[in-house]
Write an enzyme that holds these catalytic residues in place. Structure first.
Site, PDB file in Angstrom:
ATOM      1  CG  ASN A 105      13.846  45.328  -0.816  1.00  0.00           C
ATOM      2  OD1 ASN A 105      13.636  45.724  -2.076  1.00  0.00           O
ATOM      3  ND2 ASN A 105      13.201  45.700   0.238  1.00  0.00           N
ATOM      4  CG  PHE A 106      11.411  41.090  -4.908  1.00  0.00           C
ATOM      5  CD1 PHE A 106      10.325  41.791  -4.738  1.00  0.00           C
ATOM      6  CD2 PHE A 106      12.148  41.151  -6.501  1.00  0.00           C
ATOM      7  CE1 PHE A 106      10.021  42.853  -5.577  1.00  0.00           C
ATOM      8  CE2 PHE A 106      11.682  41.938  -7.167  1.00  0.00           C
ATOM      9  CZ  PHE A 106      10.777  42.906  -6.982  1.00  0.00           C
ATOM     10  CG  ASP A 112      13.746  47.732   7.223  1.00  0.00           C
ATOM     11  OD1 ASP A 112      14.262  46.672   7.544  1.00  0.00           O
ATOM     12  OD2 ASP A 112      12.668  47.758   6.995  1.00  0.00           O
TER      13      ASP A 112
END
Lengths: 340, 384
Positions: B96-97, B171
């Site tokens: 999840n960069f 998130d």
């Protein structure tokens, strides 16, 4: 872009008892909806009165069929089931498909025998209500059916893991997914973790992140410490240069004044202008789009986010939020985006 | 046998969205190897409220239990080659960069697939792999705004609201969905369809979670904020008790007459009168007494817990959502359980590079001298 259907050939039964709270029907509906989008034949038992509106029914029932079979017949021919505790007690585990998710409102000691509860009271118990809204007013729930749908995601995750497990054929897997366990798991940062002396809670106008007015609606002020210099540069507001805002500690001590200054600046900008400013300065500001706005958002259109729900092509909702990219398709998407 | 036993995951996930997704896979029995770098750590390793030097921050500890850890410098070609050797022996890569980082590291899906045609690359991002906003920086509450979720959250007639930085709702939910999607993709691989690159956008997911509101809006309905009200509950809200604690109450239509009788309102068709009576009945009692009173009438009611209240209910109303690690410290638990293959915390969160040697030897097949050479050159990092 290709949509795979790994569950093609599987039959899934959604059977929630008449006495169960609607939250479990909604949760089963969400899990079933995802499985249907991924190729399963999903059957819902007909007859139960549902306490939610037609739009919710329409959204959850996409790709499914209603069944007027008896519960026994339906469960007898299904490969996968979404049931509640009453159905489990009535049928016994042997009377349910090999892969079954049992949904409940409570976990722990109350899993089998909890008193009256709703998605709303579960959100209260899980501390989620205490995190949202104005501290001077009543705690606030998130919009829509977040609690029940989150339980649906839990059930889906468990079923997906069960459906790929290398267990011998016929060996049962029973997933236990409860509303309260899911919500506590989501709200894990609210508990007193070691080293944190102040419990998180809703802070309203004293929050670092908050919704502010702008020229044509609202935008969310969101930023982390490294974003502050770029936020100041983007807003070009001299008052933000005052020494009291120079450090995070200083800003935390003057959050309401800071928000008022930024809101004053936001009121000179439209949401689109704030969005453009955010992109230009790499800031995480968020214009608040309504659903009606979101249908026309270029990003959503480029991603093909909305699809018809039924025969009326005008009735739309977001597609499953999973895109299977392969190399060639990914290139095509890039080209399309470049042209947008 | 645990559900994902035999599955190997390379976890490049950071903070919550990626790291929590991989943690769930680990909970299901996958072997999850957290990959960090001598020059880049999971930011959760430094986000701490503690001053104690060397202590593992609670946020990291909570989200990374049940994982192994290695440290490879992925900015160097030698480090990339090591990772690709691990990819050959893995089933899943989670990341999840920021968009473009994987390609910048020479680790595009095309390159991963060259190494392993059955690899699944799960790219969990704020706004997806493509689209004009794909590169837009955002956090959870940004996505609540952009998705429409903030629009439908708020007091009736008031402004939109977000869950804020202490919840960061998008998130959290993406980990549930992404873990399911990865398991689904593993089934697809077992069906012979080969590896895939999964585009998992948190903004798309947040919109999907109000899919019913979009359906209503597309039919011309004015979708707006309703406070705590919901259809089929003539009264649902929070009321303040005598001890200044809020009580949440849902009154279903079927319970209206009983509540009206219990509070001597008279006519249950007068919602304002009923609301006032409920508010007065709550204000006259402690929160605990008020909950007992309403539950005694058959109505869903609960104290609005803070974190301490949540802890007080542990074991009674919920059991496994949080756990304690071997040091007795709180870590994330499980949103669900499996009767036949229980989820459990089997190892604490690892130090940086805790198993670099073991993983590179056992899985990648490097010799001790090769690994020592990588370490001496700073390409890999081993635990201190």
């Amino acid at each position: 872009m290709t949509a795979r259907r790994p569950y093609a050939g599987l039959t899934v039964a959604e059977v929630i008892s008449d006495a169960a709270d609607d939250a479990l029907v909604l949760a089963a509906g969400m899990a079933g909806r995802i499985l249907a989008d991924l190729g399963a034949q999903v059957l819902c038992r007909q007859g139960r009165e549902r306490g939610f509106d037609d739009s919710t029914e329409l959204f959850l029932s996409r790709g499914k069929a209603m069944s007027n079979e008896s519960v026994g017949e339906l469960l007898g021919r299904a490969d996968v089931a979404l049931v509640d505790g009453a159905v489990l007690r009535e049928r016994g585990r042997a009377g349910l498909p090999p892969v079954t998710a049992v949904l409940s409102l409570f976990g722990g000691a109350l899993a089998e025998s909890g008193g009256p509860a709703s998605a709303f009271t579960a959100a209260a118990s899980a501390g989620l209500l205490a995190m949202v809204g104005d501290p001077q007013r009543e705690p606030l729930r998130l919009g829509g059916h977040q609690e029940a749908f989150a339980l649906g995601l839990s059930a889906y995750a468990g079923l997906a893991a069960a459906l790929v497990s290398a267990r011998p054929e016929g060996v049962p897997v029973t997933i236990r997914a409860s509303l309260l366990e899911t919500l506590v798991w989501l709200n894990w940062k609210a508990v007193p973790l070691e080293g944190y002396e102040v419990l998180p809670a809703r802070t309203g106008a004293a929050a670092e992140w908050q919704v502010l007015r702008c020229a044509d609606g609202y935008a969310v002020l969101v930023y982390q410490e490294p974003d502050w210099p770029r936020l100041k540069a983007a807003l070009a507001e001299p008052a933000l240069e005052e020494p009291r805002f120079a450090t995070r500690a200083g800003r935390l001590g003057h959050l309401a004044e800071l928000a008022a200054i930024i809101e004053r600046r936001f009121l000179t900008l439209t949401r689109r202008e704030i969005h453009d400013l955010a992109r230009q300065h790499r800031l995480p500001l968020g214009p608040v789009w309504s659903p009606a706005d979101a249908f026309h958002e270029p990003h959503n259109r480029a991603r093909g986010l909305f699809e018809p729900l039924g025969s009326d092509s005008g009735v739309k909702a977001p597609r499953l939020p999973l895109i299977w990219l392969d190399q060639a398709a990914a290139r095509r998407v890039d080209v399309a985006v470049g042209a947008a | 046998m645990r559900l994902l036993e035999g599955c190997r995951v390379l976890d490049l996930g950071i903070i919550t969205a990626g790291a929590a997704t991989a943690a769930l896979l680990a909970d299901f029995g996958a072997e999850v190897i957290k990959v960090e770098s001598p020059t880049y750590r999971d930011p959760f390793r430094v986000w701490s409220a503690q001053d104690e030097p060397g202590a593992m921050p609670p946020l990291f500890r909570a989200t990374n239990r049940n994982k192994r850890a290695i440290s490879i410098d992925l900015k160097r070609p030698e480090g990339q080659a090591i990772l690709l050797r691990l990819v050959r022996r893995a089933d899943v890569v989670v990341e999840n960069f920021r968009r473009g980082v994987m390609e910048g590291l020479g680790l595009s899906f095309a390159r991963l697939r060259e190494a392993n045609p059955d690899i699944i690359l799960a790219s969990i991002s704020s706004q997806g792999e493509a689209g004009p906003d794909a590169g837009h920086v955002s956090y959870g509450s940004t996505l609540e705004a952009l998705s429409g979720l903030a629009w439908v959250t708020g007091y009736e007639g008031g402004k939109p609201e977000v869950s804020g930085r202490d919840v960061n709702y998008p998130d959290q939910i993406v980990a549930l969905f992404a873990a399911g999607a990865i398991a689904t993709a593993l089934r697809s691989v077992r069906n012979g369809e080969g590896g895939s690159h999964l585009d998992l956008s948190q903004r798309d997911l947040a919109a999907f979670m109000i899919g019913d509101r979009f359906a209503a809006a597309s039919q011309g309905a004015a979708v707006s904020r309703q406070g705590n009200a919901q259809p089929h509950y003539p009264l649902q809200d929070c009321f303040l008790a005598a001890d200044s604690i809020w009580v949440a109450l849902s009154v279903p239509t079927s319970a209206l007459p009983l509540l009206s009788d219990g509070l001597a309102v008279g006519d249950s068709d007068r919602p304002d009168a009923l609301r006032k009576a409920v508010a007065a009945a709550t204000a006259a009692r402690s929160a605990r007494e008020a909950v007992s009173f309403f539950v005694g009438l058959g109505m869903p009611a609960a104290i609005v817990n803070d974190g301490n209240g949540m802890m007080a209910d542990w074991g009674e109303a919920w059991q496994h959502a949080l756990q304690r690690d071997e040091q007795g410290l709180i870590v994330k638990g499980f949103p669900l359980q499996v009767d036949e293959a229980p989820l459990a915390i089997e190892r604490p969160a690892p130090e940086v590079g805790a198993e670099t040697y073991a993983v590179l030897a056992e899985i990648a097949g490097y010799s001790r001298s090769e690994i020592a050479g990588f370490a001496a050159a700073g390409i890999v990092e081993t635990a201190r």
